[in-house]
Scaffold this active site. Structure first.
Site, short mmCIF file in Angstrom:
data_model
loop_
_atom_site.label_atom_id
_atom_site.label_comp_id
_atom_site.label_asym_id
_atom_site.label_seq_id
_atom_site.Cartn_x
_atom_site.Cartn_y
_atom_site.Cartn_z
NE ARG A 1 -5.20 1.16 8.90
CZ ARG A 1 -4.01 1.16 8.33
NH1 ARG A 1 -3.05 0.40 8.82
NH2 ARG A 1 -3.75 1.89 7.27
CE LYS B 1 -5.69 -3.07 -12.12
NZ LYS B 1 -5.13 -2.74 -13.37
CE LYS C 1 -13.03 0.37 -19.33
NZ LYS C 1 -13.26 1.79 -19.06
CD GLU D 1 -3.60 3.42 -19.29
OE1 GLU D 1 -4.45 3.73 -18.46
OE2 GLU D 1 -2.59 2.75 -19.02
CG HIS E 1 -7.68 -4.08 -17.85
ND1 HIS E 1 -8.51 -4.54 -16.85
CD2 HIS E 1 -7.00 -3.04 -17.31
CE1 HIS E 1 -8.34 -3.80 -15.77
NE2 HIS E 1 -7.43 -2.88 -16.02
CE LYS F 1 0.03 3.06 -16.89
NZ LYS F 1 -1.41 2.99 -16.72
N1 LIG Z 1 -8.06 3.57 -6.95
C1 LIG Z 1 -8.37 2.98 -8.08
O1 LIG Z 1 -8.78 3.60 -9.07
C2 LIG Z 1 -8.22 1.48 -8.21
C3 LIG Z 1 -8.41 0.90 -9.46
C4 LIG Z 1 -8.32 -0.48 -9.59
C5 LIG Z 1 -8.05 -1.25 -8.48
N2 LIG Z 1 -7.86 -0.65 -7.26
C6 LIG Z 1 -7.60 -1.53 -6.11
O2 LIG Z 1 -8.52 -1.22 -5.09
C7 LIG Z 1 -7.94 -1.38 -3.81
C8 LIG Z 1 -8.06 -0.06 -3.05
O3 LIG Z 1 -7.46 0.95 -3.82
P1 LIG Z 1 -7.43 2.48 -3.34
O4 LIG Z 1 -6.81 3.23 -4.46
O5 LIG Z 1 -8.72 2.91 -2.83
O6 LIG Z 1 -6.36 2.40 -2.15
P2 LIG Z 1 -6.07 3.51 -1.05
O7 LIG Z 1 -6.45 4.85 -1.51
O8 LIG Z 1 -4.67 3.26 -0.59
O9 LIG Z 1 -7.09 3.09 0.12
C9 LIG Z 1 -6.98 1.93 0.86
C10 LIG Z 1 -7.61 2.20 2.19
O10 LIG Z 1 -7.49 1.01 2.99
C11 LIG Z 1 -7.53 1.40 4.34
N3 LIG Z 1 -6.88 0.37 5.15
C12 LIG Z 1 -5.60 -0.05 5.08
N4 LIG Z 1 -5.37 -1.01 5.99
C13 LIG Z 1 -6.54 -1.21 6.63
C14 LIG Z 1 -6.94 -2.08 7.68
N5 LIG Z 1 -6.08 -2.95 8.23
N6 LIG Z 1 -8.21 -2.03 8.11
C15 LIG Z 1 -9.10 -1.15 7.56
N7 LIG Z 1 -8.77 -0.30 6.57
C16 LIG Z 1 -7.50 -0.33 6.11
C17 LIG Z 1 -6.77 2.72 4.39
O11 LIG Z 1 -7.44 3.59 5.25
P3 LIG Z 1 -6.94 3.84 6.77
O12 LIG Z 1 -5.54 4.25 6.71
O13 LIG Z 1 -7.89 4.90 7.23
O14 LIG Z 1 -7.14 2.55 7.49
C18 LIG Z 1 -6.91 3.29 2.96
O15 LIG Z 1 -7.69 4.45 2.91
C19 LIG Z 1 -6.51 -1.84 -4.08
O16 LIG Z 1 -6.48 -3.24 -4.09
C20 LIG Z 1 -6.24 -1.33 -5.48
O17 LIG Z 1 -5.25 -2.10 -6.14
C21 LIG Z 1 -7.94 0.69 -7.11
#
Ligand SMILES: NC(=O)c1ccc[n+]([C@@H]2O[C@H](COP(=O)([O-])OP(=O)(O)OC[C@H]3O[C@@H](n4cnc5c(N)ncnc54)[C@H](OP(=O)(O)O)[C@@H]3O)[C@@H](O)[C@H]2O)c1
Length: 492
Positions: A45, A150, A184, A218, A243, A340
């Site tokens: 967004r 996930k 992995k 961890e 996992h 953790k």
């Molecule tokens: N980060 C990790 O290492 C990790 C690891 C395993 C799994 N995951 C999974 O991966 C997913 C993303 O994780 P993340 O850490 O990247 O989350 P994040 O940092 O919160 O990013 C999510 C992004 O989604 C965007 N968003 C939210 N609502 C939206 C909408 N209606 N339309 C378009 N964009 C939208 C937001 O950007 P805007 O505000 O600009 O819209 C935000 O930057 C989650 O399901 C999380 O559980 C993440």
């Protein structure tokens, strides 16, 4: 003419995209591993230009990738859209068609949902309504696939509902549910090690194996604002459901007919279905849950962390004595643990082989062998490798014995860096190979085991132990080894 693939990342302003997805793509690009030319369309967004997105990514990349990024950057495009609003997807659809060139229907599209899970259903519904998911089964060109991150549900009913919702718009072969552990290299090696060698498989049974340990330990605790997310999940749902159970399935499954997705996934589902449900009256005996307290590694305990509810009962550590009711594994405990703020960061599987029936060295006061001679340690991270241990005779008079090891280290292969899990998973999703992704029934069967444990905790007053941050975990977890020789591995 080779048509490009389009990777459309929803949530491209987020942490996963910058930290994992773009570096993984870039590594694949540098290695020449991408199956076809690629266009990457970032969507969220936030208002920004493609140049601003590229610049933001460039500044967050490790220096080693900065040079390659110069060639890669022109493939990145930004589109602003709230992807849960159908009207806003129209514009995205037009941009995708324009970037694709003269025959947009022949270009493959991978929609990567790097979004909060509650958006998965609404976004897929909008994509379907816009006609952005339509493709023939097994299409070689013009395929449409969706990757979801996930967590996939928070319990069996929510996972089942999400499966039903997504599968009302997509075929199973279009849906790629990620558990990045399966990407992995060393987790994939569990399959190769077992089924591409002949010497291990005959030993891989209850006749020879006394217990199996699976540890994902961890050192990290609740850094930054992580406590707010984690407090609603806990170790059982955040780590074991996905996992640890995936590793367990690869260790315990029967040989698949091939490495085709359904052959492997059919065997994994059989393992999950054979996992014995732990009844409430045995929950305190077979499952240990705990929270970290202040200790040598951290000056505050879990309950003092930012975002954690006062008096929270969320576990930061869980250890389970699981049983698999199959001909191969009957009577062999599978000891799972994760936590953790522990003493070390490591992931490993240890097969503890049975001790010899008598001790011929005469060292033991009883008939029991004083040492466990044979363990097989499969190191998933760090120090990736395999170690066999056995007894050898101490040189000199008498029959003194000592432990020895035979080892294989991935570093010996001359590979400077083991590829990150996302590198492999992105390539497989672009190729439509789903062996390393989860099938819907697999996820549901895993939740069924987890839900019984949670129900047992709710129905009983099973204690929540504590352990000092920086320690190997709570002492009561040692009792899960009852009836077996040995105790938890301390790690490498
Ligand atoms: N980060 C990790 O290492 C990790 C690891 C395993 C799994 N995951 C999974 O991966 C997913 C993303 O994780 P993340 O850490 O990247 O989350 P994040 O940092 O919160 O990013 C999510 C992004 O989604 C965007 N968003 C939210 N609502 C939206 C909408 N209606 N339309 C378009 N964009 C939208 C937001 O950007 P805007 O505000 O600009 O819209 C935000 O930057 C989650 O399901 C999380 O559980 C993440």
């Amino acid at each position: 003419m080779v048509r490009p693939d389009q990777l459309i990342i929803f949530g491209a302003s987020g942490d996963l995209t910058a930290r994992k997805l773009i570096p993984a793509l870039l590594h694949n690009f540098v290695a020449g591993a991408l199956p076809r030319p690629i266009q990457v369309i970032g969507v969220s967004r936030s208002e920004r230009t493609s140049e601003a997105w590229r610049e933001g990514l460039r500044s967050s990349l490790p220096p080693a990738l900065a040079e390659a990024f110069v060639d890669f950057a022109p493939r990145l495009h930004w589109v602003r859209a709230d992807v849960a609003q159908r009207a806003q997807l129209q514009h995205l659809h037009e941009v995708l068609d324009r970037l694709a060139g003269p025959e947009p229907d022949t270009v493959g599209r991978l929609y990567y949902l790097a979004l909060a899970p509650q958006l998965f259903g609404p976004v897929v519904a909008c994509l379907d309504a816009e006609g952005m998911l339509t493709c023939a089964p097994d299409a070689q060109q013009g395929w449409r696939r969706v990757v979801v991150e996930k967590p996939f549900g928070t319990d069996l009913p929510s996972a089942r509902a999400l499966n039903q919702e997504l599968l009302s718009y997509l075929r199973e072969d279009q849906l790629f549910r990620i558990d990045h552990y399966l990407g992995k290299e060393t987790v994939q090696n569990l399959l190769s090690f077992r089924f591409q060698n002949t010497i291990f498989e005959p030993l891989w049974t209850r006749q020879h194996v006394e217990s199996v340990e699976i540890s994902v330990c961890e050192t990290v605790a609740m850094e930054g604002r992580r406590g707010a997310y984690y407090d609603g999940a806990g170790a059982l749902r955040d780590m074991v459901q996905n996992h640890l159970l995936q590793i367990l399935a690869l260790i315990a499954m029967e040989p698949p007919g091939s490495l085709q997705a359904d052959d492997v996934r059919n065997e994994k589902v059989k393992v999950f279905r054979a996992l014995r449900q732990i009844p409430a009256e045995q929950i305190a005996r077979d499952v240990v849950r705990a929270q970290y307290a202040a200790g040598p590694a951290r000056d505050r305990g879990y309950l003092e962390e930012e975002g954690v509810a006062p008096g929270s009962e969320t576990e930061t550590y869980v250890a389970i004595r699981a049983a698999i009711d199959t001909w191969r594994w009957s009577g062999v405990p599978f000891l799972l643990r994760t936590g953790k703020a522990l003493h070390k960061r490591f992931t490993e599987v240890v097969l503890n082989f049975r001790t010899p029936p008598i001790d011929l060295s005469g060292q033991a006061p009883t008939d029991a062998c004083p040492l466990r001679p044979n363990t097989l340690r499969l190191r998933i991270q760090p120090h990736e490798g395999v170690v066999w241990s056995f007894l050898v005779k101490e040189p000199g008079a008498g029959m003194e014995m000592r432990m020895a090891e035979l080892g294989f280290d991935y570093a010996d292969l001359g590979v400077s860096q083991i590829p990150d899990a996302y590198q492999r998973l992105l390539l497989d999703a672009l190729e439509g190979t789903s062996t390393l992704f989860l099938r819907g029934d697999e996820v549901e069967a895993a939740w069924s085991f987890i839900d019984t444990i949670r129900a047992g905790w709710e129905a009983t007053d099973a204690p929540i132990h504590t352990y000092p941050a920086g320690s190997p975990g709570p002492e009561p977890a040692d009792a899960l080894f009852h009836g077996c020789e040995g105790s938890w591995s301390y790690g490498p």
